[in-house]
Design a protein around this motif. Structure first.
Motif, PDB file in Angstrom:
ATOM      1  N   VAL A  38      61.475  26.342  76.127  1.00  0.00           N
ATOM      2  CA  VAL A  38      60.456  26.744  75.157  1.00  0.00           C
ATOM      3  C   VAL A  38      61.092  27.371  73.929  1.00  0.00           C
ATOM      4  O   VAL A  38      60.610  27.205  72.799  1.00  0.00           O
ATOM      5  N   GLU A  39      62.198  28.085  74.127  1.00  0.00           N
ATOM      6  CA  GLU A  39      62.851  28.748  73.002  1.00  0.00           C
ATOM      7  C   GLU A  39      63.385  27.732  72.000  1.00  0.00           C
ATOM      8  O   GLU A  39      63.355  27.973  70.787  1.00  0.00           O
ATOM      9  N   GLU A  40      63.858  26.594  72.497  1.00  0.00           N
ATOM     10  CA  GLU A  40      64.401  25.575  71.603  1.00  0.00           C
ATOM     11  C   GLU A  40      63.304  24.704  70.993  1.00  0.00           C
ATOM     12  O   GLU A  40      63.316  24.420  69.801  1.00  0.00           O
ATOM     13  N   LEU A  41      62.342  24.277  71.814  1.00  0.00           N
ATOM     14  CA  LEU A  41      61.301  23.365  71.340  1.00  0.00           C
ATOM     15  C   LEU A  41      60.163  24.076  70.632  1.00  0.00           C
ATOM     16  O   LEU A  41      59.494  23.486  69.790  1.00  0.00           O
ATOM     17  N   SER A  85      55.986  22.518  73.423  1.00  0.00           N
ATOM     18  CA  SER A  85      56.104  22.570  74.881  1.00  0.00           C
ATOM     19  C   SER A  85      54.739  22.405  75.547  1.00  0.00           C
ATOM     20  O   SER A  85      54.605  21.672  76.538  1.00  0.00           O
ATOM     21  N   LEU A  86      53.717  23.064  75.019  1.00  0.00           N
ATOM     22  CA  LEU A  86      52.376  22.917  75.585  1.00  0.00           C
ATOM     23  C   LEU A  86      51.836  21.513  75.370  1.00  0.00           C
ATOM     24  O   LEU A  86      51.168  20.943  76.253  1.00  0.00           O
ATOM     25  N   GLU A  87      52.090  20.943  74.196  1.00  0.00           N
ATOM     26  CA  GLU A  87      51.646  19.566  73.953  1.00  0.00           C
ATOM     27  C   GLU A  87      52.337  18.592  74.904  1.00  0.00           C
ATOM     28  O   GLU A  87      51.704  17.644  75.402  1.00  0.00           O
ATOM     29  N   SER A  88      53.613  18.810  75.183  1.00  0.00           N
ATOM     30  CA  SER A  88      54.326  17.963  76.144  1.00  0.00           C
ATOM     31  C   SER A  88      53.761  18.137  77.544  1.00  0.00           C
ATOM     32  O   SER A  88      53.654  17.162  78.311  1.00  0.00           O
ATOM     33  N   LEU A  89      53.391  19.374  77.889  1.00  0.00           N
ATOM     34  CA  LEU A  89      52.793  19.623  79.195  1.00  0.00           C
ATOM     35  C   LEU A  89      51.491  18.850  79.358  1.00  0.00           C
ATOM     36  O   LEU A  89      51.258  18.190  80.385  1.00  0.00           O
ATOM     37  N   VAL A  90      50.637  18.908  78.345  1.00  0.00           N
ATOM     38  CA  VAL A  90      49.363  18.194  78.403  1.00  0.00           C
ATOM     39  C   VAL A  90      49.595  16.684  78.441  1.00  0.00           C
ATOM     40  O   VAL A  90      48.928  15.945  79.191  1.00  0.00           O
ATOM     41  N   ALA A  91      50.545  16.195  77.645  1.00  0.00           N
ATOM     42  CA  ALA A  91      50.835  14.761  77.632  1.00  0.00           C
ATOM     43  C   ALA A  91      51.349  14.289  78.997  1.00  0.00           C
ATOM     44  O   ALA A  91      50.986  13.195  79.462  1.00  0.00           O
ATOM     45  N   MET A 136      48.475  32.558  95.316  1.00  0.00           N
ATOM     46  CA  MET A 136      49.717  33.087  94.771  1.00  0.00           C
ATOM     47  C   MET A 136      49.897  32.653  93.327  1.00  0.00           C
ATOM     48  O   MET A 136      50.474  33.375  92.516  1.00  0.00           O
ATOM     49  N   GLY A 137      49.402  31.440  92.981  1.00  0.00           N
ATOM     50  CA  GLY A 137      49.543  30.976  91.602  1.00  0.00           C
ATOM     51  C   GLY A 137      48.787  31.855  90.628  1.00  0.00           C
ATOM     52  O   GLY A 137      49.318  32.307  89.608  1.00  0.00           O
ATOM     53  N   LEU A 138      47.519  32.125  90.946  1.00  0.00           N
ATOM     54  CA  LEU A 138      46.719  32.980  90.081  1.00  0.00           C
ATOM     55  C   LEU A 138      47.220  34.414  90.099  1.00  0.00           C
ATOM     56  O   LEU A 138      47.142  35.120  89.095  1.00  0.00           O
ATOM     57  N   LEU A 139      47.724  34.848  91.247  1.00  0.00           N
ATOM     58  CA  LEU A 139      48.301  36.188  91.306  1.00  0.00           C
ATOM     59  C   LEU A 139      49.526  36.280  90.410  1.00  0.00           C
ATOM     60  O   LEU A 139      49.746  37.281  89.723  1.00  0.00           O
ATOM     61  N   GLY A 140      50.343  35.229  90.397  1.00  0.00           N
ATOM     62  CA  GLY A 140      51.501  35.211  89.505  1.00  0.00           C
ATOM     63  C   GLY A 140      51.087  35.245  88.041  1.00  0.00           C
ATOM     64  O   GLY A 140      51.722  35.935  87.226  1.00  0.00           O
ATOM     65  N   MET A 141      50.027  34.516  87.687  1.00  0.00           N
ATOM     66  CA  MET A 141      49.526  34.566  86.314  1.00  0.00           C
ATOM     67  C   MET A 141      49.072  35.967  85.950  1.00  0.00           C
ATOM     68  O   MET A 141      49.355  36.462  84.857  1.00  0.00           O
ATOM     69  N   GLN A 142      48.371  36.604  86.878  1.00  0.00           N
ATOM     70  CA  GLN A 142      47.891  37.956  86.611  1.00  0.00           C
ATOM     71  C   GLN A 142      49.052  38.923  86.406  1.00  0.00           C
ATOM     72  O   GLN A 142      49.006  39.784  85.523  1.00  0.00           O
ATOM     73  N   LEU A 145      53.641  32.592  78.524  1.00  0.00           N
ATOM     74  CA  LEU A 145      52.445  31.845  78.141  1.00  0.00           C
ATOM     75  C   LEU A 145      52.519  30.406  78.634  1.00  0.00           C
ATOM     76  O   LEU A 145      51.516  29.833  79.088  1.00  0.00           O
ATOM     77  N   TYR A 146      53.691  29.805  78.553  1.00  0.00           N
ATOM     78  CA  TYR A 146      53.844  28.443  79.048  1.00  0.00           C
ATOM     79  C   TYR A 146      53.612  28.395  80.556  1.00  0.00           C
ATOM     80  O   TYR A 146      52.917  27.500  81.060  1.00  0.00           O
ATOM     81  N   ARG A 147      54.181  29.347  81.289  1.00  0.00           N
ATOM     82  CA  ARG A 147      53.996  29.381  82.730  1.00  0.00           C
ATOM     83  C   ARG A 147      52.524  29.584  83.098  1.00  0.00           C
ATOM     84  O   ARG A 147      52.013  28.970  84.042  1.00  0.00           O
ATOM     85  N   ILE A 148      51.827  30.445  82.369  1.00  0.00           N
ATOM     86  CA  ILE A 148      50.404  30.683  82.631  1.00  0.00           C
ATOM     87  C   ILE A 148      49.608  29.409  82.396  1.00  0.00           C
ATOM     88  O   ILE A 148      48.763  29.020  83.210  1.00  0.00           O
ATOM     89  N   ALA A 149      49.877  28.739  81.276  1.00  0.00           N
ATOM     90  CA  ALA A 149      49.184  27.482  80.983  1.00  0.00           C
ATOM     91  C   ALA A 149      49.500  26.427  82.031  1.00  0.00           C
ATOM     92  O   ALA A 149      48.619  25.680  82.484  1.00  0.00           O
ATOM     93  N   GLN A 150      50.748  26.345  82.436  1.00  0.00           N
ATOM     94  CA  GLN A 150      51.163  25.357  83.430  1.00  0.00           C
ATOM     95  C   GLN A 150      50.442  25.581  84.755  1.00  0.00           C
ATOM     96  O   GLN A 150      49.912  24.633  85.362  1.00  0.00           O
ATOM     97  N   GLU A 151      50.399  26.818  85.203  1.00  0.00           N
ATOM     98  CA  GLU A 151      49.751  27.123  86.481  1.00  0.00           C
ATOM     99  C   GLU A 151      48.252  26.904  86.403  1.00  0.00           C
ATOM    100  O   GLU A 151      47.631  26.385  87.348  1.00  0.00           O
ATOM    101  N   ALA A 152      47.632  27.286  85.280  1.00  0.00           N
ATOM    102  CA  ALA A 152      46.183  27.126  85.134  1.00  0.00           C
ATOM    103  C   ALA A 152      45.797  25.655  85.114  1.00  0.00           C
ATOM    104  O   ALA A 152      44.809  25.242  85.749  1.00  0.00           O
TER     105      ALA A 152
END
Length: 329
Positions: free
Chosen positions: A188-191, A196-202, A285-291, A233-240
């Protein structure tokens, strides 16, 4: 009584009282006394009220401070009051708020450290899976292809079994690639967070092949955040998105990122059939990790169950911009 004129009685004087006159005079005197008493009582009440209002004025500040604490604003502090008893309350309040603020900051710092350790473990596991299982699956795929080529010429009955091994290996490699993406997201730091989020959705659109439609909307500048914030933020979006795709059976998933001056709002909304009780933040555990990630950044995480169907997950964190690095020749 007799009336005397030149020493001789000339008549009798008779005196009478008029009751109405006496009552009227008494009423006037009583009214005047009542008026004086009423003014005196009114003045006394005003003086007492003013004294009590001045003495109890600090309770408003105490109430406002308690409301700030209830709203998770641990920066609330109370001034010193003239009344000794209220000054004691002020001191205890300030000490408690300061300790809570320190404890929360230490807990958030520890949570961020634990998240960093978890991310490092995930990267290490991703490398191990890629180097060991990836190479092994590639070798199995090559051997299965060679066996299928040989079987096609020399032992046709074994050809389909070899092809089945190739298909199974290809499926395992696809599953492994998906696991590697979840374990080790793009840099994420480079891109940048937006790409990164657009690539995740794609990638999810390609994986679902139209069964579920994923969309993304980015509002504001989200690429100048600190690396740790962008990664979280990327991890939260990915898990959600993963939860919405796998557990909600949704037809449409909307990812929205709003980067404002005061805070950053990341929301994932779906039209699925998820049970609100099973997707509560404490259930998985996924939602707990987001929290944990959101709280470590000083934010809040909310789960909303829509009446029309579907659910909405909203993560809100304070805006933190990365400081520009000094230019070095």
């Amino acid at each position: 009584m007799p009336v005397l004129v030149a020493g001789s009685a000339r008549g009798t004087a008779v005196g009478t009282f008029d009751p109405a006159t006496q009552i009227g005079q008494s009423w006037r005197e009583a009214s005047r006394l009542l008026s004086i008493t009423a003014f005196a009582l009114a003045g006394l009440c005003i003086a007492v009220y003013a004294t009590l209002a001045r003495a109890l004025r600090p309770t408003r500040a105490i109430g406002a401070g308690l409301n700030q604490l209830a709203a998770n604003d641990l920066s609330a502090r109370l001034p010193r009051f003239d009344l000794a008893e209220l000054s004691v309350i002020s001191g205890v309040f300030n000490t408690l708020a300061e300790r809570l603020q320190t404890t929360l900051a230490e807990r958030n710092a520890l949570t961020r450290k634990l998240i960093e350790v978890q991310d490092e473990e995930r990267r290490h596991l991703a490398r191990e899976l890629h180097d060991e299982f990836g190479q092994s699956l590639s070798a199995i795929a090559a051997q299965a292809a060679a066996a299928a080529h040989t079987a096609e010429r020399e032992c046709p009955p074994l050809y389909e079994e070899c092809r089945g091994i190739s298909r199974t290996t290809a499926h395992m490699m696809e599953t492994l690639r998906g696991a590697l993406v979840r374990l080790r997201p793009p840099d994420v730091e480079e891109l940048g967070l937006t790409i990164s989020l657009e690539s995740l959705v794609a990638s999810w659109n390609g994986f679902e092949k139209g069964r579920t439609r994923f969309e993304i909307a980015v509002i504001g500048e989200a690429d100048d955040l600190p690396p740790g914030v962008s990664a979280s933020l990327y991890r939260i979006a990915q898990e959600a998105i993963t939860n919405a795709a796998k557990h909600a059976h949704a037809r449409h998933v909307q990812l929205r990122l709003e980067a404002g001056d005061a805070d950053i709002v990341l929301s994932v909304e779906d039209d699925g059939e998820a049970d609100g009780a099973s997707l509560a933040p404490k259930a998985g555990m996924g939602l707990l990790g987001m929290q944990e990630r959101v709280v470590s950044l000083g934010g809040t995480l909310q789960f909303e169950r829509r009446e029309a169907g579907g659910a909405r997950l909203v993560a809100r964190i304070p805006t933190m911009r990365a400081e520009p690095q000094p230019w070095q020749p």
